[in-house]
Design a protein around this motif. Structure first.
Motif, PDB file in Angstrom:
ATOM      1  N   VAL A 153      96.550  20.348  26.230  1.00  0.00           N
ATOM      2  CA  VAL A 153      95.711  20.896  27.352  1.00  0.00           C
ATOM      3  C   VAL A 153      94.243  20.320  27.215  1.00  0.00           C
ATOM      4  CG1 VAL A 153      94.344  23.116  27.683  1.00  0.00           C
ATOM      5  CG2 VAL A 153      97.024  23.129  27.050  1.00  0.00           C
ATOM      6  N   SER A 154      93.871  19.589  28.074  1.00  0.00           N
ATOM      7  CA  SER A 154      92.589  19.019  27.951  1.00  0.00           C
ATOM      8  C   SER A 154      91.639  20.141  28.771  1.00  0.00           C
ATOM      9  CB  SER A 154      92.602  17.653  28.885  1.00  0.00           C
ATOM     10  OG  SER A 154      91.344  17.074  28.732  1.00  0.00           O
ATOM     11  N   SER A 155      90.794  19.524  29.398  1.00  0.00           N
ATOM     12  CA  SER A 155      89.741  20.512  30.093  1.00  0.00           C
ATOM     13  C   SER A 155      89.021  19.745  31.266  1.00  0.00           C
ATOM     14  CB  SER A 155      88.789  21.145  29.280  1.00  0.00           C
ATOM     15  OG  SER A 155      87.732  21.863  29.901  1.00  0.00           O
ATOM     16  N   SER A 156      88.344  20.399  32.393  1.00  0.00           N
ATOM     17  CA  SER A 156      87.530  19.648  33.240  1.00  0.00           C
ATOM     18  C   SER A 156      86.275  19.327  32.649  1.00  0.00           C
ATOM     19  CB  SER A 156      87.328  20.787  34.343  1.00  0.00           C
ATOM     20  OG  SER A 156      86.550  21.732  33.807  1.00  0.00           O
ATOM     21  N   PRO A 198      92.687  22.143  32.835  1.00  0.00           N
ATOM     22  CA  PRO A 198      91.891  23.363  33.640  1.00  0.00           C
ATOM     23  C   PRO A 198      90.402  23.365  33.823  1.00  0.00           C
ATOM     24  CG  PRO A 198      93.189  23.856  31.506  1.00  0.00           C
ATOM     25  CD  PRO A 198      92.926  22.565  31.729  1.00  0.00           C
ATOM     26  N   ALA A 199      89.861  23.958  34.959  1.00  0.00           N
ATOM     27  CA  ALA A 199      88.488  24.224  35.181  1.00  0.00           C
ATOM     28  C   ALA A 199      88.434  25.726  34.325  1.00  0.00           C
ATOM     29  CB  ALA A 199      88.161  23.908  36.448  1.00  0.00           C
ATOM     30  N   TRP A 200      87.445  26.637  35.227  1.00  0.00           N
ATOM     31  CA  TRP A 200      87.081  27.795  34.839  1.00  0.00           C
ATOM     32  C   TRP A 200      88.343  28.891  35.100  1.00  0.00           C
ATOM     33  CZ3 TRP A 200      83.326  31.462  37.275  1.00  0.00           C
ATOM     34  CH2 TRP A 200      83.193  32.787  36.828  1.00  0.00           C
ATOM     35  N   PHE A 223      87.954  25.183  46.814  1.00  0.00           N
ATOM     36  CA  PHE A 223      88.891  26.095  47.179  1.00  0.00           C
ATOM     37  C   PHE A 223      90.211  26.323  46.271  1.00  0.00           C
ATOM     38  CE2 PHE A 223      92.778  27.328  49.574  1.00  0.00           C
ATOM     39  CZ  PHE A 223      92.546  28.839  50.366  1.00  0.00           C
ATOM     40  N   PRO A 224      90.497  27.384  46.201  1.00  0.00           N
ATOM     41  CA  PRO A 224      90.161  28.853  46.452  1.00  0.00           C
ATOM     42  C   PRO A 224      89.015  29.139  45.760  1.00  0.00           C
ATOM     43  CG  PRO A 224      91.982  28.894  44.884  1.00  0.00           C
ATOM     44  CD  PRO A 224      91.784  27.502  45.186  1.00  0.00           C
ATOM     45  N   LYS A 225      88.248  29.853  46.448  1.00  0.00           N
ATOM     46  CA  LYS A 225      86.809  30.483  45.779  1.00  0.00           C
ATOM     47  C   LYS A 225      87.137  31.356  44.430  1.00  0.00           C
ATOM     48  CE  LYS A 225      84.018  28.477  49.087  1.00  0.00           C
ATOM     49  NZ  LYS A 225      83.183  27.462  48.722  1.00  0.00           N
ATOM     50  N   ARG A 226      87.693  31.132  43.464  1.00  0.00           N
ATOM     51  CA  ARG A 226      88.022  31.975  42.634  1.00  0.00           C
ATOM     52  C   ARG A 226      88.303  30.991  41.343  1.00  0.00           C
ATOM     53  NH1 ARG A 226      93.275  31.670  41.149  1.00  0.00           N
ATOM     54  NH2 ARG A 226      94.639  31.106  42.830  1.00  0.00           N
ATOM     55  N   ASP A 254      92.106  22.760  38.990  1.00  0.00           N
ATOM     56  CA  ASP A 254      90.600  23.140  39.204  1.00  0.00           C
ATOM     57  C   ASP A 254      90.549  23.394  40.522  1.00  0.00           C
ATOM     58  OD1 ASP A 254      90.512  20.730  40.465  1.00  0.00           O
ATOM     59  OD2 ASP A 254      89.342  19.758  38.761  1.00  0.00           O
ATOM     60  N   GLY A 255      91.280  23.231  41.589  1.00  0.00           N
ATOM     61  CA  GLY A 255      90.893  23.554  43.008  1.00  0.00           C
ATOM     62  C   GLY A 255      89.514  22.941  43.431  1.00  0.00           C
ATOM     63  N   ALA A 256      89.483  21.618  43.137  1.00  0.00           N
ATOM     64  CA  ALA A 256      88.516  20.930  43.316  1.00  0.00           C
ATOM     65  C   ALA A 256      87.169  20.938  42.852  1.00  0.00           C
ATOM     66  CB  ALA A 256      88.313  20.444  44.851  1.00  0.00           C
ATOM     67  N   THR A 257      87.095  22.102  42.215  1.00  0.00           N
ATOM     68  CA  THR A 257      85.875  22.640  41.315  1.00  0.00           C
ATOM     69  C   THR A 257      85.316  21.456  40.567  1.00  0.00           C
ATOM     70  OG1 THR A 257      86.563  24.811  41.057  1.00  0.00           O
ATOM     71  CG2 THR A 257      85.055  23.994  39.639  1.00  0.00           C
ATOM     72  N   ARG A 258      83.868  21.335  40.589  1.00  0.00           N
ATOM     73  CA  ARG A 258      83.269  20.379  39.738  1.00  0.00           C
ATOM     74  C   ARG A 258      82.057  21.036  38.962  1.00  0.00           C
ATOM     75  NH1 ARG A 258      87.189  18.478  40.498  1.00  0.00           N
ATOM     76  NH2 ARG A 258      87.732  16.280  41.447  1.00  0.00           N
ATOM     77  N   ILE A 259      82.284  21.112  37.563  1.00  0.00           N
ATOM     78  CA  ILE A 259      81.363  21.814  36.975  1.00  0.00           C
ATOM     79  C   ILE A 259      79.890  21.324  36.887  1.00  0.00           C
ATOM     80  CG2 ILE A 259      80.847  22.752  34.651  1.00  0.00           C
ATOM     81  CD1 ILE A 259      83.794  22.613  34.080  1.00  0.00           C
TER      82      ILE A 259
END
Length: 263
Positions: A153-156, A198-200, A223-226, A254-259
């Motif tokens: 398990v890595s992380s964003s 994973p992201a959040w 997306f998704p917004k969660r 991560d659903g394309a999430t960027r922190i």
């Protein structure tokens, strides 16, 4: 690789992403050993899943002897049940925020940095190095003569680390960097190595975030917004196990999430 009738070891499996994975693999016919320091949560999961295909080992992933005892118990159980050791998910980890230089212009205690690296990175390597010698003894199975799969398990945060998360980013960045070298090393045994970043996700660790941090992180959702759900993570683990062409890669979940740079 087939899930049913194989043993999977999951560190950090009493809660969060590891717990969801333990439940999912068990539901698909796997034998599951959970290695975790959270005794109450582990025993509750054992009660839920029953003794036939589940074992809980109270384990300190920062302690080699503790890992050795859990691996030994798991392997002996697998031999008793006449099931092969299918894989390991190294999901135990933590991530406390700390600036290297605080607001008082004081350096962070090195013990805080060391602990995160010891649990997230050294604990992952220690678990893998103790499990693989048993996995290489498996009779090869399937058309590709596969012997098992390792999932880390890595992380964003390994890609977009926030200020104050240097130790966590360093540990998860190391997991990312180890993935291909380990896949190349273990490939000769028919063992695959993958990592998930994973992201959040909604877990016990992220539940500690305050409302301001949550709002800032939510701005990065596409997306998704969660936030992700543990079940989303467990589904990807299952797909990695079953798809023999997934090897030597880190998958961002991560659903394309960027922190953002700051919480």
């Amino acid at each position: 690789m087939q899930i049913r009738g194989r043993l999977f070891l999951i560190s950090g499996g009493a809660s969060g992403l590891g717990r969801a994975t333990a439940q999912d693999l068990h539901a698909h016919g796997a034998f599951v050993s959970v290695l975790d320091l959270q005794r109450e949560a582990g025993m509750e999961l054992a009660s839920q899943l029953g003794p036939e295909r589940f074992r809980f080992y109270e384990t300190d992933i920062t302690n080699s002897d503790s890992i050795a005892a859990a691996v030994k118990g798991s392997v002996e159980w697998a031999k008793e049940q006449q099931v092969p050791l299918g894989g390991v998910l190294a999901a135990a980890g933590t991530g406390n925020a700390a600036l290297i230089i605080n607001k008082k212009n004081e350096p962070v205690p090195l013990s805080e940095f060391d602990y995160i690296l010891k649990l997230n990175l050294r604990g992952t390597v220690d678990l893998i190095r103790q499990v693989v010698p048993h996995m290489t003894n498996n009779a090869p199975f399937g058309p590709d003569s596969e012997r098992g799969v390792i999932i880390m398990v890595s992380s964003s945060t390994a890609f977009e680390g926030q200020m104050g998360h240097s130790a966590y980013a360093a540990s998860k960045g190391a997991i990312l960097s180890m993935t291909l070298p380990l896949a190349r090393e273990f490939g000769r045994f028919g063992i695959r190595v993958m990592s998930i970043a994973p992201a959040w996700f909604e877990t016990k660790m992220t539940a500690r975030l305050n409302e301001s941090a949550r709002k800032n992180l939510a701005k990065g959702f596409e997306f998704p917004k969660r936030p992700g759900k543990p079940e989303d993570f467990a589904l990807l683990v299952r797909q990695i196990v079953e798809n023999g062409m997934l090897n030597g890669e880190v998958i961002r979940l991560d659903g394309a999430t960027r922190i953002p740079s700051k919480m």
